[in-house]
Design an enzyme around this catalytic site. Structure first.
Site, PDB file in Angstrom:
ATOM      1  N   LYS A 126      79.362  -5.455  -9.436  1.00 42.45           N
ATOM      2  CA  LYS A 126      79.428  -7.011  -9.812  1.00 42.45           C
ATOM      3  C   LYS A 126      80.841  -7.520  -9.767  1.00 42.45           C
ATOM      4  O   LYS A 126      81.513  -6.997 -10.357  1.00 42.45           O
ATOM      5  CB  LYS A 126      78.469  -7.536 -10.792  1.00 42.45           C
ATOM      6  CG  LYS A 126      77.918  -9.004 -11.000  1.00 42.45           C
ATOM      7  CD  LYS A 126      76.648  -8.894 -10.244  1.00 42.45           C
ATOM      8  CE  LYS A 126      76.032 -10.215  -9.946  1.00 42.45           C
ATOM      9  NZ  LYS A 126      74.759 -10.311  -9.541  1.00 42.45           N
ATOM     10  N   ASP A 166      75.884 -14.873  -5.634  1.00 42.91           N
ATOM     11  CA  ASP A 166      75.121 -14.771  -6.812  1.00 42.91           C
ATOM     12  C   ASP A 166      75.492 -16.280  -7.353  1.00 42.91           C
ATOM     13  O   ASP A 166      75.654 -17.318  -6.367  1.00 42.91           O
ATOM     14  CB  ASP A 166      75.733 -13.928  -7.892  1.00 42.91           C
ATOM     15  CG  ASP A 166      75.063 -13.881  -9.259  1.00 42.91           C
ATOM     16  OD1 ASP A 166      73.999 -13.130  -9.099  1.00 42.91           O
ATOM     17  OD2 ASP A 166      75.420 -14.409 -10.188  1.00 42.91           O
TER      18      ASP A 166
HETATM   19  P1  NDP Z   1      72.813 -20.821  -7.618  1.00 46.20           P
HETATM   20  O1  NDP Z   1      74.235 -20.818  -7.825  1.00 46.20           O
HETATM   21  O2  NDP Z   1      72.322 -20.927  -6.179  1.00 46.20           O
HETATM   22  O3  NDP Z   1      71.994 -21.700  -8.502  1.00 46.20           O
HETATM   23  C1  NDP Z   1      72.105 -21.487  -9.794  1.00 46.20           C
HETATM   24  C2  NDP Z   1      71.059 -22.392 -10.712  1.00 46.20           C
HETATM   25  O4  NDP Z   1      71.109 -22.306 -11.968  1.00 46.20           O
HETATM   26  C3  NDP Z   1      71.543 -23.756 -10.314  1.00 46.20           C
HETATM   27  O5  NDP Z   1      70.205 -24.646 -10.437  1.00 46.20           O
HETATM   28  C4  NDP Z   1      72.450 -24.135 -11.637  1.00 46.20           C
HETATM   29  O6  NDP Z   1      72.683 -25.316 -12.294  1.00 46.20           O
HETATM   30  C5  NDP Z   1      71.763 -23.400 -12.654  1.00 46.20           C
HETATM   31  N1  NDP Z   1      72.605 -22.844 -13.841  1.00 46.20           N
HETATM   32  C6  NDP Z   1      73.709 -22.035 -13.447  1.00 46.20           C
HETATM   33  N2  NDP Z   1      74.392 -21.760 -14.777  1.00 46.20           N
HETATM   34  C7  NDP Z   1      73.542 -22.319 -15.490  1.00 46.20           C
HETATM   35  C8  NDP Z   1      73.845 -22.430 -16.830  1.00 46.20           C
HETATM   36  N3  NDP Z   1      74.828 -21.710 -17.577  1.00 46.20           N
HETATM   37  N4  NDP Z   1      72.970 -23.207 -17.720  1.00 46.20           N
HETATM   38  C9  NDP Z   1      71.917 -23.799 -17.027  1.00 46.20           C
HETATM   39  N5  NDP Z   1      71.822 -23.815 -15.758  1.00 46.20           N
HETATM   40  C10 NDP Z   1      72.450 -23.039 -15.181  1.00 46.20           C
HETATM   41  O7  NDP Z   1      72.663 -19.302  -7.964  1.00 46.20           O
HETATM   42  P2  NDP Z   1      71.139 -18.220  -7.731  1.00 46.20           P
HETATM   43  O8  NDP Z   1      70.141 -19.044  -7.280  1.00 46.20           O
HETATM   44  O9  NDP Z   1      71.574 -17.500  -6.661  1.00 46.20           O
HETATM   45  O10 NDP Z   1      71.313 -17.641  -9.050  1.00 46.20           O
HETATM   46  C11 NDP Z   1      70.327 -17.768 -10.177  1.00 46.20           C
HETATM   47  C12 NDP Z   1      70.014 -16.651 -11.134  1.00 46.20           C
HETATM   48  O11 NDP Z   1      69.446 -15.544 -10.085  1.00 46.20           O
HETATM   49  C13 NDP Z   1      71.259 -15.880 -11.596  1.00 46.20           C
HETATM   50  O12 NDP Z   1      71.009 -15.302 -12.774  1.00 46.20           O
HETATM   51  C14 NDP Z   1      71.548 -14.933 -10.614  1.00 46.20           C
HETATM   52  O13 NDP Z   1      72.287 -13.742 -11.284  1.00 46.20           O
HETATM   53  C15 NDP Z   1      70.170 -14.444 -10.408  1.00 46.20           C
HETATM   54  N6  NDP Z   1      69.876 -13.609  -9.304  1.00 46.20           N
HETATM   55  C16 NDP Z   1      70.449 -14.182  -7.946  1.00 46.20           C
HETATM   56  C17 NDP Z   1      70.213 -13.413  -6.804  1.00 46.20           C
HETATM   57  C18 NDP Z   1      70.688 -14.022  -5.306  1.00 46.20           C
HETATM   58  O14 NDP Z   1      70.102 -13.197  -4.396  1.00 46.20           O
HETATM   59  N7  NDP Z   1      71.299 -15.082  -5.255  1.00 46.20           N
HETATM   60  C19 NDP Z   1      69.657 -11.963  -6.819  1.00 46.20           C
HETATM   61  C20 NDP Z   1      69.078 -11.682  -7.926  1.00 46.20           C
HETATM   62  C21 NDP Z   1      69.011 -12.496  -8.979  1.00 46.20           C
HETATM   63  P3  NDP Z   1      73.738 -26.365 -11.352  1.00 46.20           P
HETATM   64  O15 NDP Z   1      73.120 -26.993 -10.038  1.00 46.20           O
HETATM   65  O16 NDP Z   1      74.162 -27.380 -12.426  1.00 46.20           O
HETATM   66  O17 NDP Z   1      74.967 -25.660 -10.966  1.00 46.20           O
HETATM   67  O1  2IT Z   2      71.775 -10.162  -8.892  1.00 42.88           O
HETATM   68  C1  2IT Z   2      71.507  -9.826  -7.744  1.00 42.88           C
HETATM   69  O2  2IT Z   2      71.067  -8.845  -7.555  1.00 42.88           O
HETATM   70  C2  2IT Z   2      72.356 -10.304  -6.720  1.00 42.88           C
HETATM   71  N1  2IT Z   2      72.742 -11.464  -7.068  1.00 42.88           N
HETATM   72  C3  2IT Z   2      72.220 -10.131  -5.394  1.00 42.88           C
HETATM   73  C4  2IT Z   2      73.001  -9.035  -4.782  1.00 42.88           C
HETATM   74  C5  2IT Z   2      73.158  -8.383  -3.623  1.00 42.88           C
HETATM   75  O3  2IT Z   2      74.014  -7.476  -3.384  1.00 42.88           O
HETATM   76  O4  2IT Z   2      72.630  -8.957  -2.732  1.00 42.88           O
END
Ligand code: NDP
Ligand code: 2IT
Length: 452
Positions: A126, A166
């Site tokens: 990461k 992420d």
């Molecule tokens: P994005 O940046 O696309 O979206 C994040 C969302 O969460 C936004 O709505 C954001 O609000 C909100 N957010 C972020 N930080 C905070 C905080 N500290 N408090 C409250 N709300 C918060 O990220 P993703 O959708 O990609 O990721 C969301 C979660 O999913 C994370 O935990 C990530 O690690 C996990 N994840 C992502 C994967 C991926 O493929 N993208 C895979 C597996 C897990 P705002 O719009 O205000 O920034």
């Molecule tokens: O938390 C996660 O699994 C991710 N943000 C996706 C990682 C990836 O390599 O697609």
């Protein structure tokens, strides 16, 4: 906990003081895998716990860049290459002001077990930066990404370490990062996943984490002869994961009544249907606005500033924003209001008290490393397509994603029933099942490969 697990946990606490999220992730894993350690002395003999909790390599670097006014700005960049026993390091990059070494170590540690569960050959890593893309122009984001990659490119490669997105890293950032890597290395390879379709990306990668989490929820419900039709769902977040999770829930006949961002949540008792979701996607992905605008635009919806959605009564909850967004009290409120299923789209969204509350109430609880593994699994499918220099159709990728999620569920279910003493006819401890299944594959590979 056994003597071995207690001893290692103490050592990890002493060595990593000041990294609460990392310690939390380690405690959750170690406390559930004791049965498999007791049954197999080889793990203790080979000091597997001591080794698996120490990243293979941690890179920290300066990222200088210039803003639009010509000011010099400095951020900190990281890549935690946690474990490569079963494949090249693989895991996302997070750009958020809260990023620090402890948070990336927790995410890298979780990624090791998650990637193991996908059945694909990927180690765990990461990275990211305390850079905040919010309020920055495209050119500022580009200059930052170019500077970040100027250093990171020394450490990654398609067979070494393959980053992805992420929080705060989406298609735009991956584009700038890829462009700079290609320029510096003079090679066009699958060094990053989450690429756009016209230059090496995979269909369904943007959808994969959200869709996969819903597929996992379907599998949990199927063990009780139930499905998502008509279920009232509470979702947090409104980014990549939340958006496609809501899309799939709608397709399956569920009703989603909340979404949120870092400022608050919206409650729409009529449900966030496909048309409203398209509006949210435009708001968040194009205009980069705040979720509160939803309640100004759609009559009947309400906005709650500075609050999280867990007090809204629901059948199912899907946290998709960030770590520790559900504490013990919030988990208890969900359960009291009738919630029967929690599937985690975000990484470690529930704290340890909250997890204990789900387990005590014996609800269907799909922990992050199993429930959100569809994203990285589809990154693995993107890597496979890049190696073949072929593009699969969306039907093919979605079918593979679906079958991977079914397998992850089955694997976690079977390992829980084999090793976790608390499973009953109607209760499966997926936390223990996922941790044990993920651990065994990596630990056995580490033993096979000797003391490295
Ligand atoms: P994005 O940046 O696309 O979206 C994040 C969302 O969460 C936004 O709505 C954001 O609000 C909100 N957010 C972020 N930080 C905070 C905080 N500290 N408090 C409250 N709300 C918060 O990220 P993703 O959708 O990609 O990721 C969301 C979660 O999913 C994370 O935990 C990530 O690690 C996990 N994840 C992502 C994967 C991926 O493929 N993208 C895979 C597996 C897990 P705002 O719009 O205000 O920034
Ligand atoms: O938390 C996660 O699994 C991710 N943000 C996706 C990682 C990836 O390599 O697609």
């Amino acid at each position: 906990m056994s003597d071995y697990t207690s001893r290692v946990l103490e050592q990890v606490r002493a060595k990593n003081a000041g990294e609460p999220e990392f310690l939390q992730a380690v405690q959750e894993v170690i406390s559930t895998i004791a049965p498999v350690l007791s049954a197999n002395k080889k793990y203790e003999d080979n000091c597997i716990l001591e080794r698996i909790t120490e990243p293979e390599r941690t890179i920290i670097f300066r990222v200088p860049w210039q803003d639009d006014k010509g000011n010099i700005r400095i951020n900190r960049g990281f890549r935690v290459e946690f474990n490569s026993a079963i494949g090249p390091y693989k895991g996302g990059l997070r750009f958020h002001p809260s990023v620090n070494l402890g948070i990336l170590k927790f995410l890298g540690f979780e990624q090791v077990f998650k990637n193991s569960l996908t059945t694909l050959a990927m180690g765990g890593g990461k990275g990211g930066s305390d850079f905040d893309p919010k309020g920055k122009s495209d050119m500022e984001v580009m200059r930052f990404c170019q500077s970040f990659m100027t250093e990171l490119q020394r450490h990654i490669g398609p067979d070494t370490d393959v980053p992805a997105g992420d929080i705060g890293v989406g298609g735009r950032e991956i584009g700038y990062l890829f462009g700079q890597y290609k320029r510096l290395r003079n090679e066009f390879t699958g060094v990053l996943t989450g690429k756009a379709l016209n230059w090496g990306g995979s269909l369904i990668r943007p959808e994969a984490t959200g869709y996969g989490c819903v597929y996992f929820a379907q599998e949990m419900l199927a063990t009780k002869n139930d499905d998502l039709q008509g279920k009232v769902c509470v979702v947090s977040g409104s980014g990549n994961v939340a958006q496609y999770l809501v899309e799939k829930l709608n397709q399956l006949g569920a009703k989603v009544v909340t979404m949120s961002d870092s400022n608050g949540y919206i409650f729409d008792p009529e449900g966030i249907n496909a048309e409203k979701l398209a509006w949210v996607m435009e708001l968040k992905n194009v205009r980069r606005g705040r979720i509160r605008e939803y309640a100004e635009h759609f009559k009947g919806a309400q906005y709650f500033e500075g609050q999280r959605p867990w007090s809204v009564p629901c059948d199912c909850a899907f946290p998709c924003a960030t770590q520790n967004e559900i504490n013990g009290q919030e988990a208890a409120t969900l359960i009291k209001n009738g919630c029967k299923l929690v599937a985690e789209g975000a990484n470690m969204p529930t704290d340890l008290d909250g997890i204990n509350n789900y387990l005590a109430a014996k609800i269907l609880y799909g922990p992050a490393k199993a429930a959100n593994a569809g994203g990285v699994a589809t990154s693995g499918l993107e890597m496979a397509q890049n190696s073949q220099r072929l593009n699969w159709t969306s039907e093919e990728v979605d079918a593979k994603l679906h079958s991977i999620m079914v397998n992850i569920h089955r694997n976690a279910y079977d390992h829980a029933r084999e090793f976790s003493g608390d499973c009953t006819a109607d209760f499966t401890n997926y936390v223990a099942g996922a941790n044990i299944a993920g651990f065994v594959k990596v630990a056995d590979a580490m033993i096979d490969q000797g003391l490295v």
